[in-house]
Design a protein around this motif. Structure first.
Motif, short mmCIF file in Angstrom:
data_model
loop_
_atom_site.label_atom_id
_atom_site.label_comp_id
_atom_site.label_asym_id
_atom_site.label_seq_id
_atom_site.Cartn_x
_atom_site.Cartn_y
_atom_site.Cartn_z
N ILE A 107 0.65 -1.12 0.12
CA ILE A 107 0.03 0.09 -0.10
C ILE A 107 0.96 1.33 0.19
O ILE A 107 0.63 2.26 -0.77
CB ILE A 107 -0.98 -0.07 1.25
CG1 ILE A 107 -1.83 -1.17 1.16
CG2 ILE A 107 -1.71 1.51 1.52
CD1 ILE A 107 -2.94 -1.44 2.39
N TRP A 108 1.86 1.38 0.90
CA TRP A 108 2.59 2.45 0.83
C TRP A 108 3.65 2.67 -0.11
O TRP A 108 4.20 3.61 -0.48
CB TRP A 108 3.37 2.69 2.39
CG TRP A 108 2.02 2.94 3.27
CD1 TRP A 108 1.52 2.09 4.43
CD2 TRP A 108 1.61 4.16 3.46
NE1 TRP A 108 0.70 2.78 5.04
CE2 TRP A 108 0.63 3.89 4.48
CE3 TRP A 108 1.80 5.46 2.79
CZ2 TRP A 108 -0.15 5.02 4.96
CZ3 TRP A 108 0.93 6.52 3.11
CH2 TRP A 108 -0.34 6.13 4.24
N GLN A 171 -6.02 1.32 0.50
CA GLN A 171 -5.90 1.92 1.88
C GLN A 171 -7.42 1.82 2.17
O GLN A 171 -7.70 1.71 3.42
CB GLN A 171 -5.56 3.38 1.48
CG GLN A 171 -5.70 4.32 2.92
CD GLN A 171 -4.47 3.65 3.90
OE1 GLN A 171 -3.71 2.68 3.56
NE2 GLN A 171 -4.75 4.24 5.06
N TYR A 174 -8.14 -1.24 3.76
CA TYR A 174 -7.20 -1.43 4.94
C TYR A 174 -7.86 -1.06 6.24
O TYR A 174 -8.06 -1.47 7.28
CB TYR A 174 -5.89 -0.76 4.68
CG TYR A 174 -5.01 -0.93 5.65
CD1 TYR A 174 -4.20 -2.10 6.03
CD2 TYR A 174 -4.92 0.14 6.87
CE1 TYR A 174 -3.17 -1.95 7.22
CE2 TYR A 174 -4.07 0.03 7.72
CZ TYR A 174 -3.24 -0.87 8.24
OH TYR A 174 -2.40 -0.90 9.07
#
Length: 216
Positions: A107-108, A171, A174
């Motif tokens: 994700i990051w 995200q 998440y």
């Protein structure tokens, strides 16, 4: 050898020397499967097993995949990625105690990719053009050619859209604690989107090469 046989031999030679497709350059269907298996194993195990057992099963699957790839004769650096990526992901899960953190690195990484690509567009130095120039000696005035600059604007924008879409969707999942949904999103937005983005980048590279590099 008659004309028909010569024509067939020419066709065979052209087929043998045909440039690999984008998917083939990224490892082909096998590469897609190799990247999918660890995600499927983790999500499936997490659905039915406790977290410690899920971690153990995921590591075992990553190790088994690495051994399988080594037996098939793949390079060690490529094969070890099967277990290394899983090991880092489950280490984060073990530390936080949250299954959804299996996906946090991806994700990051997508967020970082979006910042780099979008930032380069805003700076009027699209990163795909920078990369092309570096690969060809770093001395070409590629930004001075409007057609080339436009091509790299499009290619870098395509990359930014891929990275941005991955980050936004994953995200959101998440934050919703949807581990299963994250698994589906990781697979669906992984290789398929990468191939589409790569096609645009390759088009920009070829257009730049055709316009800026001397022929012959």
């Amino acid at each position: 050898m008659n004309a028909t046989e010569q024509h067939r031999e020419t066709d065979d030679t052209m087929a043998a020397t045909k440039a690999p497709t984008v998917l083939e350059q990224m490892g082909g269907a096998k590469g897609f499967v190799y990247s999918t298996i660890p995600v499927l194993v983790f999500v499936a195990a997490n659905t039915f097993l406790t977290l410690p057992v899920t971690i153990a099963v995921s590591l075992a699957a990553g190790l088994a995949l690495t051994v399988f790839r080594l037996v098939r004769g793949e390079k060690v650096a490529q094969a070890i990625g099967s277990v290394l990526g899983v090991a880092v992901a489950v280490a984060i899960v073990a530390f936080t105690g949250s299954p959804k953190d299996f996906f946090v690195i991806g994700i990051w990484a997508s967020a970082a990719g979006f910042v780099v690509t979008a930032g380069s567009l805003l700076a009027r130095r699209p990163v795909t053009g920078v990369v092309w120039n570096l690969l060809h000696g770093g001395k070409h005035p590629w930004r001075g050619d409007r057609a080339v600059l436009r091509a790299h604007d499009v290619a870098t924008l395509a990359a930014a859209v891929v990275f941005g879409a991955r980050f936004v969707v994953q995200q959101w999942l998440y934050l919703a604690d949807a581990t299963g949904g994250l698994g589906v999103a990781r697979i669906a937005m992984g290789t398929p989107l990468t191939v589409l983005g790569a096609l645009v980048v390759i088009w920009a590279f070829r257009r730049t090469t055709k316009r800026l590099l001397p022929k012959g």
